[in-house]
Structures are given as structure tokens and as C-alpha cells.
Scaffold this motif. Structure first.
Motif, PDB file in Angstrom:
ATOM      1  N   ALA A   1       9.130  29.484  26.766  1.00 32.02           N
ATOM      2  CA  ALA A   1       8.255  29.994  25.704  1.00 32.02           C
ATOM      3  C   ALA A   1       6.943  30.595  26.234  1.00 32.02           C
ATOM      4  O   ALA A   1       6.525  31.668  25.769  1.00 32.02           O
ATOM      5  N   PRO A   2       6.240  29.983  27.241  1.00 38.04           N
ATOM      6  CA  PRO A   2       4.961  30.566  27.698  1.00 38.04           C
ATOM      7  C   PRO A   2       5.101  31.985  28.243  1.00 38.04           C
ATOM      8  O   PRO A   2       4.283  32.855  27.913  1.00 38.04           O
ATOM      9  N   ILE A   3       6.134  32.231  29.061  1.00 33.63           N
ATOM     10  CA  ILE A   3       6.235  33.583  29.629  1.00 33.63           C
ATOM     11  C   ILE A   3       6.786  34.568  28.591  1.00 33.63           C
ATOM     12  O   ILE A   3       6.466  35.751  28.636  1.00 33.63           O
ATOM     13  N   ARG A   4       7.594  34.104  27.649  1.00 33.98           N
ATOM     14  CA  ARG A   4       8.085  34.997  26.601  1.00 33.98           C
ATOM     15  C   ARG A   4       6.941  35.418  25.677  1.00 33.98           C
ATOM     16  O   ARG A   4       6.890  36.565  25.218  1.00 33.98           O
ATOM     17  N   GLU A   5       6.032  34.481  25.400  1.00 39.22           N
ATOM     18  CA  GLU A   5       4.871  34.834  24.590  1.00 39.22           C
ATOM     19  C   GLU A   5       3.985  35.838  25.328  1.00 39.22           C
ATOM     20  O   GLU A   5       3.451  36.783  24.722  1.00 39.22           O
ATOM     21  N   GLN A   6       3.837  35.650  26.649  1.00 40.59           N
ATOM     22  CA  GLN A   6       3.037  36.574  27.450  1.00 40.59           C
ATOM     23  C   GLN A   6       3.673  37.967  27.468  1.00 40.59           C
ATOM     24  O   GLN A   6       2.987  38.980  27.327  1.00 40.59           O
ATOM     25  N   ASP A   7       5.002  38.002  27.638  1.00 38.14           N
ATOM     26  CA  ASP A   7       5.702  39.294  27.627  1.00 38.14           C
ATOM     27  C   ASP A   7       5.545  39.991  26.285  1.00 38.14           C
ATOM     28  O   ASP A   7       5.342  41.213  26.228  1.00 38.14           O
ATOM     29  N   ALA A   8       5.657  39.229  25.196  1.00 31.54           N
ATOM     30  CA  ALA A   8       5.558  39.824  23.870  1.00 31.54           C
ATOM     31  C   ALA A   8       4.142  40.353  23.607  1.00 31.54           C
ATOM     32  O   ALA A   8       3.953  41.372  22.930  1.00 31.54           O
ATOM     33  N   ARG A   9       3.130  39.669  24.190  1.00 30.93           N
ATOM     34  CA  ARG A   9       1.746  40.048  23.940  1.00 30.93           C
ATOM     35  C   ARG A   9       1.288  41.218  24.814  1.00 30.93           C
ATOM     36  O   ARG A   9       0.569  42.111  24.359  1.00 30.93           O
TER      37      ARG A   9
ATOM     38  N   ILE B   1       5.465  37.008  39.808  1.00 31.64           N
ATOM     39  CA  ILE B   1       6.090  35.709  40.101  1.00 31.64           C
ATOM     40  C   ILE B   1       5.036  34.616  40.095  1.00 31.64           C
ATOM     41  O   ILE B   1       5.242  33.524  39.547  1.00 31.64           O
ATOM     42  N   ALA B   2       3.904  34.915  40.684  1.00 32.26           N
ATOM     43  CA  ALA B   2       2.830  33.924  40.716  1.00 32.26           C
ATOM     44  C   ALA B   2       2.318  33.627  39.312  1.00 32.26           C
ATOM     45  O   ALA B   2       2.064  32.462  38.951  1.00 32.26           O
ATOM     46  N   GLN B   3       2.182  34.680  38.485  1.00 33.38           N
ATOM     47  CA  GLN B   3       1.710  34.483  37.118  1.00 33.38           C
ATOM     48  C   GLN B   3       2.707  33.651  36.315  1.00 33.38           C
ATOM     49  O   GLN B   3       2.326  32.753  35.554  1.00 33.38           O
ATOM     50  N   ALA B   4       4.011  33.950  36.518  1.00 29.06           N
ATOM     51  CA  ALA B   4       5.039  33.193  35.804  1.00 29.06           C
ATOM     52  C   ALA B   4       5.039  31.732  36.222  1.00 29.06           C
ATOM     53  O   ALA B   4       5.171  30.825  35.393  1.00 29.06           O
ATOM     54  N   GLY B   5       4.882  31.487  37.550  1.00 26.14           N
ATOM     55  CA  GLY B   5       4.842  30.112  38.032  1.00 26.14           C
ATOM     56  C   GLY B   5       3.686  29.343  37.434  1.00 26.14           C
ATOM     57  O   GLY B   5       3.817  28.157  37.088  1.00 26.14           O
ATOM     58  N   ALA B   6       2.549  30.010  37.297  1.00 32.32           N
ATOM     59  CA  ALA B   6       1.380  29.349  36.713  1.00 32.32           C
ATOM     60  C   ALA B   6       1.604  29.040  35.239  1.00 32.32           C
ATOM     61  O   ALA B   6       1.252  27.946  34.765  1.00 32.32           O
ATOM     62  N   LEU B   7       2.176  29.991  34.517  1.00 30.03           N
ATOM     63  CA  LEU B   7       2.434  29.756  33.096  1.00 30.03           C
ATOM     64  C   LEU B   7       3.443  28.636  32.878  1.00 30.03           C
ATOM     65  O   LEU B   7       3.343  27.860  31.921  1.00 30.03           O
ATOM     66  N   LEU B   8       4.435  28.573  33.767  1.00 27.74           N
ATOM     67  CA  LEU B   8       5.488  27.544  33.632  1.00 27.74           C
ATOM     68  C   LEU B   8       5.107  26.233  34.312  1.00 27.74           C
ATOM     69  O   LEU B   8       5.829  25.234  34.179  1.00 27.74           O
ATOM     70  N   ASP B   9       4.029  26.278  35.091  1.00 26.88           N
ATOM     71  CA  ASP B   9       3.551  25.092  35.818  1.00 26.88           C
ATOM     72  C   ASP B   9       4.616  24.563  36.778  1.00 26.88           C
ATOM     73  O   ASP B   9       4.918  23.368  36.795  1.00 26.88           O
TER      74      ASP B   9
END
Length: 502
Positions: A428-436, A473-481
Motif C-alpha cells: 500500500a505505501p508504494i502504491r499510494e506514492q505511485d498514484a500520487r 529502489i532506495a525510496q521503495a525500501g524506505a517506504l516499505l521499511d
């Protein structure tokens, strides 16, 4: 269907007591003009009698109307257009002989013209024809009664339904056939009277009729062949189709066919009651097989398909037609099969060597079938579970084999509704980021993992610079923790991506 002795103009002309004489040469008339069924004989000297005439009758006249300047060619043309089958001219009543112009007009319009001598009253001609109609009707009623008796006797023979259909064909002097509820031809008499390709096409039409649930008799043509089809059973519970190679039936013949339909329905209903009892028995035997104990089934049935066997489960399968198909195939080819119904669907068990038949069945009935790996009867329950697993993983018509299902991906077996819910929540965190922002983080992660976490090849596939990909990749890792530099984290993320809905 041609009916022997049917009243025709030719039969009327052949009555010696009437002394009728054919004037028009038969060679100049349309083919079959004298042999069409003649419904009635009428007399009139009206200038235009057509408003008072029906088709398929013979008209008698003395020609008095021709004294009133009636155009003879127009007169005959009107009769031909109305469907009059013949014109009888009474000579020596008002005119001596037949006018040459009338002979020419009848020849021009293909109208049979015959002479009625002075000694023969018109009423005698009409009476003779009505007597022929009555005699023919009596003969047909007698034929119908005799045929009904013959059909009743045929029904008492072994395989009574087959014998009844064959007797019907003999009595009507046409090819007759019976198709079962699956659209397969089970009776054909005479066996080789109709070409196999025509029967295949006829079978396709029968399947269409059964699928649509039509009850009424239907007429159809296939090439040069005409057929009448009659469904057996009631709407929603059709049990088969009786086919006759005929384009029409008179009332007596139709009444005979109606009685055969009723007899066939009764016979099939009795057969269905036995089949229901048999299905209940097989369902109970399936329970013992699922306990990996074939002893009871062998004692009841006498034998089972030779091991190793495959177990198959068919979803949304028409149990009756499917059972009929297998029973017919076993009778013709000696193929052993065990078939039983349960809440999971129709379960089939057959030897490994006969497994290819399942593809034919799936295609024929348009159903899904899950098939197990080869097993012995001591592992029947496991084989049944494998078949169900293959069936659940297969969403389209056809055969799904457990070996192929397992070989494709173990993740598929783990993709339960609960697992999908967890995976979608995790992403959900990265999908929300992609949508925004339109950052395409999820797509970048998928592509990166598909390329074994190699930035260079993954960036090329995405059409971006490798530094851009590393940033994503780094941004996604941070969002997903999660730490995507470790293999366990990457494996978990890959599983999440495969399990979640797109």
C-alpha cells in the motif's frame, strides 16, 4: 413422405368409369403436375372463379363464360396463379369439342387440360374424387392402428427403445435415428442410409437444440437431405432427440411419431430412475475409495480400472450426459472407468493409458477438469486432492494436470484470499506514492527483481538511467521499511508482488 394411394389428378384420370381423356401432352407439362395431391374437384362457369377457389384442386367447366368475350389466356393464367392443378372441359354440353385457343393457353401456362365426356356428370367426377379421399383416409387410419400395434410389440423386445425407433423407420419407410441427451447418435436405422458427414452435421444441430432447451418438432435441411427432429422430455429436462429423414408428415404419421415420443420419454424416465439409484451407489463407493480402501468398490462393481490410475474432477459438468457418454464409450471400446458425483463435482477414475480421453471429454462438454498424478488405489485420497488442486488453479475450459500446476509455481498454490489481502496491505505505501506522484516504484521493483537485482539490465528494460533506478529502489525500501540489500528481504518482496492483485 410419399403416401401410397394418395388422391391425385393422375389417379382421377385413370378411373375408367369416368371416361376422362387427357388433352395436354404430359411431356409438355411441368414435372410431377399429375402427381401432386389433389384436394378437391370444383365446377364453375364464372368468368373469374378464382376468388372462390382454393389451391390444389381441379376445376370443371363447360365454357359458357367464353361467350362473353372472356380472354381465354387471361382466364387460364389466373387459374395457374391460384394454384389450380387441372382444368376439365365438359364437351357437347355447351360447345362441341374443346376450343383450340383453350388448348393453346393451357399448354402455354403448363395447365393440365382434360376432357369430360357428355355422359359423365360433373357431380360424378367430384363424387369419385371424394370417395378416393375417404378411402385414402381410411387406409391411413388403418395403417396408423397397425403401426401402433407393431410399435407396442417392438417396445416389449430387449432394448425396446432401440427396437421401437427402428420399427418407426421401417413403417414410415425413412431413415430414423435417436440422439441421447449428450447429442450422440445411439440408434440409426438403416445404419448406413445416411452419409456419416451428414450425420455429424445433424448431431451438431441436435446439440444446439438440446442446449437451447427447445421442445417442439423442427424441420431442417442438410445438403440434399431433409430431416424432422422431435425432442424427448420436457423443457429443462430434455432426454434426447428422435430424427427422421423426411420433410413432412401427414396427421396419421405425426400421431404415430407422437406416441413414439411418449413411449421414449417413459422408457428414458425409467432408465433415469435406475441411473439415479446407480449414481447414489457410486457416490457411496467414492467415500470408501477416498478412505484408500478399494475392497468395497471391487466387491460391488466386480472390477475397477487397472492401476496405476489418474483421478479427475470435472467442475460444472452435466452429470447425466457425461455418464451416458462414458457408458457408451465403455460399451463400444471396453474402456473401464469409475464415475461418481459429489459436492466437489463429478469424479472420474481411469487407467493412466486412457488419460487422453479426458481432453476429448472436456472439449466435447466445454467443462474444466483437474487431473491427478498417476497413483495406486492406496493413495486415492491424495490423487483426489491433487485433482481438486489442479481444478482450482485452472480458470478456463479444458484439462489442468496437477504436475503442470505444481511445476508452474508454488506461489500459485499459496495465493489464497488471505495472502492476497496481506500482500496488498504490504504494498500500500508504494502504491499510494505511485498514484500520487507517478513514480512507478512498483513497476521498477518488479523489473529489478526479474533481472536478479541487477541495476544495469533492469534500467535498460525500464528505459531509465541506472542511477534513477537505484533512487527508486532506495525510496521503495524506505517506504516499505525493508533492507533490499539482503536476499530474504528480496525473496519476501517478490512473493508479495506475485501474490498481490495488479
Amino acid at each position: 413422405m410419399s403416401i401410397s394411394g394418395e388422391p391425385t389428378l393422375r389417379a382421377l384420370l385413370q378411373r375408367r368409369d369416368l371416361g376422362l381423356t387427357m388433352v395436354s401432352p404430359e411431356t409438355g407439362l411441368p414435372h410431377g403436375s399429375l402427381d401432386r395431391p389433389l384436394r378437391w374437384v370444383h365446377s364453375s362457369d364464372l368468368a373469374d372463379p378464382t376468388p372462390f377457389l382454393s389451391e390444389d384442386l381441379a376445376l370443371l367447366t363447360t365454357g359458357t363464360q367464353f361467350d362473353e368475350a372472356v380472354a381465354i389466356d387471361t382466364y387460364v393464367g389466373r387459374l395457374a396463379d391460384r394454384g389450380v392443378l387441372g382444368l376439365g372441359f365438359g364437351t357437347e354440353v355447351h360447345r362441341s369439342g374443346i376450343p383450340a385457343e383453350l388448348i393453346a393457353a393451357c399448354a402455354s401456362h403448363g395447365m393440365p387440360l382434360f376432357e369430360v365426356p357428355y355422359r359423365t356428370p360433373f357431380i360424378a367426377v367430384a363424387r369419385a374424387h371424394s370417395e378416393a379421399i375417404a378411402a385414402q383416409a381410411y387406409a391411413r387410419r388403418s395403417w396408423a392402428l397397425d403401426t401402433q400395434r407393431a410399435l407396442a410389440l417392438a417396445a416389449l423386445r430387449p432394448h425396446g427403445l432401440d427396437a421401437t425407433i427402428a420399427e418407426l423407420g421401417r413403417r414410415l419407410d425413412v431413415w430414423s435415428g435417436m440422439f441421447d441427451a449428450a447429442g450422440a447418435l445411439t440408434v440409426s436405422h438403416p445404419r448406413d442410409a445416411v452419409d456419416a458427414r451428414v450425420l455429424d452435421e445433424l448431431g451438431s444441430r441436435v446439440v444446439e437444440i438440446l442446449t437451447r432447451g427447445l421442445e417442439a418438432g423442427q424441420s431442417l435441411s442438410i445438403g440434399d437431405h431433409s430431416f424432422m427432429l422431435f425432442t424427448v422430455g420436457r423443457g429443462g429436462h430434455l432426454r434426447g432427440v428422435i430424427a427422421l429423414a423426411v420433410d413432412t408428415l401427414d396427421p396419421e404419421a405425426r400421431s404415430v411419431v407422437t406416441s413414439v415420443i411418449a413411449m421414449a420419454g417413459l422408457a428414458l424416465e425409467q432408465s433415469e430412475q435406475l441411473a439415479r439409484s446407480r449414481r447414489r451407489l457410486h457416490a457411496q463407493l467414492l467415500g470408501s475409495l477416498l478412505a484408500d480402501d478399494p475392497a468395497l468398490a471391487r466387491r460391488v462393481l466386480g472390477s475397477l480400472p487397472a492401476a496405476p490410475v489418474v483421478v479427475a474432477v470435472a467442475a460444472d459438468a452435466p452429470a447425466g450426459p457425461l455418464t451416458d457418454w462414458w457408458e457408451r464409450y465403455r460399451a463400444e471400446h471396453g474402456t473401464a472407468v469409475f464415475l461418481a458425483e459429489s459436492e466437489d463435482g463429478v469424479t472420474l477414475c481411469l487407467s493412466v493409458g486412457d488419460e487422453a480421453l479426458l481432453d476429448e471429454v472436456a472439449a466435447r462438454f466445454g467443462i474444466r477438469i483437474g487431473v491427478s498424478d498417476p497413483e495406486g488405489y492406496d493413495s486415492f485420497a491424495r490423487a483426489h486432492a491433487q485433482a481438486l488442486t489442479a481444478l482450482r488453479q485452472h480458470g478456463t475450459h479444458g484439462v489442468a494436470r496437477y504436475a503442470d500446476t505444481v511445476g508452474s509455481s508454488i506461489l500459485t498454490a499459496l495465493a489464497t484470499d488471505e495472502a492476497r489481502l496481506v500482500a496488498e496491505s504490504r504494498l500500500a505505501p508504494i502504491r499510494e506514492q505511485d498514484a500520487r506522484t507517478g513514480s512507478e516504484l512498483e513497476r521498477s521493483l518488479r523489473t529489478w527483481l526479474e533481472h536478479d537485482a541487477k541495476a544495469e539490465s533492469a534500467a535498460n528494460a525500464l528505459g531509465v538511467h541506472r542511477h534513477t533506478l537505484r533512487t527508486r529502489i532506495a525510496q521503495a525500501g524506505a517506504l516499505l521499511d525493508i533492507d533490499l540489500s539482503t536476499f530474504p528481504a528480496r525473496a519476501e518482496l517478490w512473493t508479495v508482488l506475485q501474490t498481490a492483485r495488479d
